[in-house]
Design an enzyme around this catalytic site. Structure first.
Site, PDB file in Angstrom:
ATOM      1  N   ASN A  93      -8.181   3.844   8.283  1.00 51.85           N
ATOM      2  CA  ASN A  93      -7.583   2.724   9.001  1.00 51.85           C
ATOM      3  C   ASN A  93      -7.718   2.835  10.519  1.00 51.85           C
ATOM      4  O   ASN A  93      -7.617   1.841  11.219  1.00 51.85           O
ATOM      5  CB  ASN A  93      -6.107   2.566   8.618  1.00 51.85           C
ATOM      6  CG  ASN A  93      -5.352   3.866   8.647  1.00 51.85           C
ATOM      7  OD1 ASN A  93      -5.718   4.829   7.973  1.00 51.85           O
ATOM      8  ND2 ASN A  93      -4.307   3.928   9.434  1.00 51.85           N
ATOM      9  N   HIS A 104      -1.533  -7.838   2.376  1.00 46.03           N
ATOM     10  CA  HIS A 104      -1.610  -8.340   3.761  1.00 46.03           C
ATOM     11  C   HIS A 104      -2.810  -7.798   4.534  1.00 46.03           C
ATOM     12  O   HIS A 104      -3.072  -8.245   5.654  1.00 46.03           O
ATOM     13  CB  HIS A 104      -0.298  -8.081   4.509  1.00 46.03           C
ATOM     14  CG  HIS A 104      -0.052  -6.669   4.937  1.00 46.03           C
ATOM     15  ND1 HIS A 104      -0.271  -6.254   6.223  1.00 46.03           N
ATOM     16  CD2 HIS A 104       0.402  -5.589   4.270  1.00 46.03           C
ATOM     17  CE1 HIS A 104       0.051  -4.970   6.329  1.00 46.03           C
ATOM     18  NE2 HIS A 104       0.455  -4.544   5.155  1.00 46.03           N
ATOM     19  N   THR A 110      12.674  -7.608 -10.826  1.00 40.93           N
ATOM     20  CA  THR A 110      12.157  -8.969 -10.964  1.00 40.93           C
ATOM     21  C   THR A 110      10.971  -9.149 -10.026  1.00 40.93           C
ATOM     22  O   THR A 110      11.045  -8.807  -8.849  1.00 40.93           O
ATOM     23  CB  THR A 110      13.275  -9.979 -10.635  1.00 40.93           C
ATOM     24  OG1 THR A 110      14.369  -9.693 -11.509  1.00 40.93           O
ATOM     25  CG2 THR A 110      12.807 -11.405 -10.835  1.00 40.93           C
ATOM     26  N   SER A 121      -3.369  -3.402  -0.754  1.00 40.10           N
ATOM     27  CA  SER A 121      -2.247  -4.129  -0.167  1.00 40.10           C
ATOM     28  C   SER A 121      -2.656  -5.545   0.226  1.00 40.10           C
ATOM     29  O   SER A 121      -3.661  -5.741   0.910  1.00 40.10           O
ATOM     30  CB  SER A 121      -1.753  -3.364   1.066  1.00 40.10           C
ATOM     31  OG  SER A 121      -0.758  -4.119   1.725  1.00 40.10           O
ATOM     32  N   GLY A 152       0.807  -1.216   0.000  1.00 39.43           N
ATOM     33  CA  GLY A 152       0.000   0.000   0.000  1.00 39.43           C
ATOM     34  C   GLY A 152       0.841   1.266   0.000  1.00 39.43           C
ATOM     35  O   GLY A 152       0.529   2.234  -0.704  1.00 39.43           O
ATOM     36  N   GLN A 182      -7.717  -0.286   3.167  1.00 38.44           N
ATOM     37  CA  GLN A 182      -8.585  -0.881   4.193  1.00 38.44           C
ATOM     38  C   GLN A 182      -9.916  -1.359   3.611  1.00 38.44           C
ATOM     39  O   GLN A 182     -10.696  -2.015   4.306  1.00 38.44           O
ATOM     40  CB  GLN A 182      -8.869   0.133   5.304  1.00 38.44           C
ATOM     41  CG  GLN A 182      -7.668   0.444   6.185  1.00 38.44           C
ATOM     42  CD  GLN A 182      -7.254  -0.712   7.084  1.00 38.44           C
ATOM     43  OE1 GLN A 182      -8.043  -1.616   7.370  1.00 38.44           O
ATOM     44  NE2 GLN A 182      -6.010  -0.698   7.524  1.00 38.44           N
ATOM     45  N   CYS A 242       1.620   2.566  13.492  1.00 45.13           N
ATOM     46  CA  CYS A 242       2.861   3.339  13.336  1.00 45.13           C
ATOM     47  C   CYS A 242       3.122   4.201  14.566  1.00 45.13           C
ATOM     48  O   CYS A 242       4.208   4.701  14.756  1.00 45.13           O
ATOM     49  CB  CYS A 242       2.783   4.237  12.106  1.00 45.13           C
ATOM     50  SG  CYS A 242       1.702   3.616  10.844  1.00 45.13           S
TER      51      CYS A 242
HETATM   52  C1  LIG Z   1      -1.767  -0.516   5.881  1.00 48.35           C
HETATM   53  C2  LIG Z   1      -2.116   0.712   5.142  1.00 48.35           C
HETATM   54  C3  LIG Z   1      -1.241   1.278   4.214  1.00 48.35           C
HETATM   55  C4  LIG Z   1       0.140   0.743   3.988  1.00 48.35           C
HETATM   56  O1  LIG Z   1       0.130  -0.506   3.360  1.00 48.35           O
HETATM   57  P1  LIG Z   1       1.445  -1.414   3.401  1.00 48.35           P
HETATM   58  O2  LIG Z   1       1.143  -2.536   2.479  1.00 48.35           O
HETATM   59  O3  LIG Z   1       1.604  -1.855   4.810  1.00 48.35           O
HETATM   60  O4  LIG Z   1       2.563  -0.558   2.925  1.00 48.35           O
HETATM   61  C5  LIG Z   1      -1.654   2.390   3.523  1.00 48.35           C
HETATM   62  N1  LIG Z   1      -2.872   2.927   3.722  1.00 48.35           N
HETATM   63  C6  LIG Z   1      -3.742   2.413   4.597  1.00 48.35           C
HETATM   64  C7  LIG Z   1      -5.092   3.026   4.737  1.00 48.35           C
HETATM   65  C8  LIG Z   1      -3.404   1.290   5.338  1.00 48.35           C
HETATM   66  O5  LIG Z   1      -4.257   0.797   6.226  1.00 48.35           O
END
Ligand SMILES: *Cc1c(COP(=O)(O)O)cnc(C)c1O
Length: 381
Positions: free
Chosen positions: A152, A202, A238, A200, A72, A180, A326
């Site tokens: 988030n 994860h 890559t 993202s 993300g 999110q 964070c």
């Molecule tokens: C987690 C998050 C990100 C960052 O994503 P990553 O894959 O961890 O770099 C960006 N924006 C929001 C709203 C998020 O919740």
């Protein structure tokens, strides 16, 4: 020892077991570089393009509109820095909100250091931007609006439809950080005025370190990483084939399970919040009462420090966050809670619980009991 309870799905999610299974071959014998011409290379390339198609299908996009990234943060950086940069002849003004993720806010700050101007829109007590304010903020030199889909920290879902329509009336590009939202709520870029969208892996039960950027056909997305010809020459390096394959599987499964999981997670969250409000004194529910992500329950308690409450909860195996991940270790009120004006007697005791489909009512009952015990304890000292 008690079973652990994971209530921090906005920080990250556990991979679906099926995701690990489809990734495994690309971490062992199918190790080919997708840019090579022999069998295992072609196989990697095929798997990657298959994944791109699955991801595109999941959000109603075309495969050519999907670019793989490292997550993300990279998607946000790419969209904001490069779209602002490529349109600087038209102007150097960007509009965003005060409650964005730091990947957006700090990208905007970086652009300010290069001479761009950024308007940070206020939000109301629920975390919503005001459409009239947005209209007023648009100038002849505005080139980009970047406003998140779902927040988030407090879960508020922004009026992306209206934002996009206004952007397009003024020939401005609309990017949304949907990290999110994708995989958590229905997402179709075909029927929404969204030009560019970040996601993202994860955050929807896929692997970490992989994400994607959607850029609508016709949006001239400049290159971000210069080098080889990967990702149509726009993002060299890559490819993370296992990550890409895993992310696609995670999004397919999340999308398929969405209808059911969304309703389940939402009702579990509502049960959780209703009981906290009823059974605790000095508690406040932050964010919008209905326009919010299904699993998000951001609550504040008077007379409690969030960091102390988190320690006590962790002793009972319960994992949650104060503000955004964070900000761990800081008792400073997050920029999001500050922007929605959480009263000062509540703000320091704000906890973000984010529920997922694997949480059970029994876990929520245990959490409520723990919260009640712990805040009583903390309020005594
Ligand atoms: C987690 C998050 C990100 C960052 O994503 P990553 O894959 O961890 O770099 C960006 N924006 C929001 C709203 C998020 O919740």
């Amino acid at each position: 020892m008690k079973k652990e309870i994971y209530l921090d799905h906005a920080a990250t999610t556990q991979m679906w077991p099926e995701v690990k299974v489809v990734m495994e071959p690309y971490l062992s014998d199918k190790y080919g570089n997708a840019s090579t011409s022999y069998d295992i290379g072609k196989e990697a390339k095929r798997a990657m393009e298959n994944a791109r198609r699955k991801i595109a299908d999941a959000i109603d996009a075309n495969p050519e509109e999907i670019y793989f990234t490292s997550g993300g943060s990279e998607s946000d950086n790419w969209a904001i820095k490069c779209l602002a940069g490529s349109r600087k002849k038209k102007g150097k003004h960007i509009i965003t909100s005060k409650i964005e993720h730091h990947a957006v806010l700090n990208s905007c700050e970086y652009l300010e250091s290069l001479g761009y101007e950024v308007t940070y829109l206020d939000v109301d007590e629920y975390g919503l931007i005001d459409i009239q304010n947005l209209k007023k903020a648009i100038r002849p030199d505005t080139t980009l609006i970047t406003i998140m889909y779902g927040n988030n920290e407090i879960g508020t879902i922004e009026p992306t439809q209206e934002i996009g329509n206004i952007a397009h009336q003024h020939n401005v590009i609309f990017h949304t950080d949907a990290v999110q939202a994708v995989g958590q709520i229905p997402m179709s870029v075909k029927y929404q005025p969204i030009d560019c969208l970040s996601a993202s892996g994860h955050k929807f039960h896929g692997p970490k370190g992989i994400g994607f950027l959607y850029a609508k056909d016709g949006v001239a997305l400049p290159s971000f990483i210069h080098g080889g010809g990967q990702e149509r020459g726009k993002r060299a390096g890559t490819e993370n084939v296992a990550g890409i394959v895993g992310m696609a599987e995670a999004l397919v499964l999340s999308t398929r399970r969405l209808r059911q999981s969304m309703r389940y997670v939402e009702s579990l969250r509502d049960y959780f919040v209703a009981r906290l409000m009823r059974e605790c004194d000095g508690v406040r529910y932050n964010g919008h009462p209905s326009r919010r992500l299904p699993g998000n329950a951001n609550v504040s308690f008077t007379g409690v420090e969030a960091s102390a409450l988190l320690v006590l909860l962790e002793e009972e195996g319960i994992r949650a966050s104060a503000g955004s991940a964070c900000n761990t270790g800081e008792t400073r009120v997050s920029h999001v809670l500050a922007a929605i004006d959480v009263p000062k007697e509540y703000a320091p005791g704000s906890i973000r619980f984010t529920l997922g489909a694997e949480n059970t009512k029994e876990e929520i009952d245990r959490t409520i009991q723990a919260v009640k015990n712990d805040i009583a304890l903390l309020r005594q000292v």
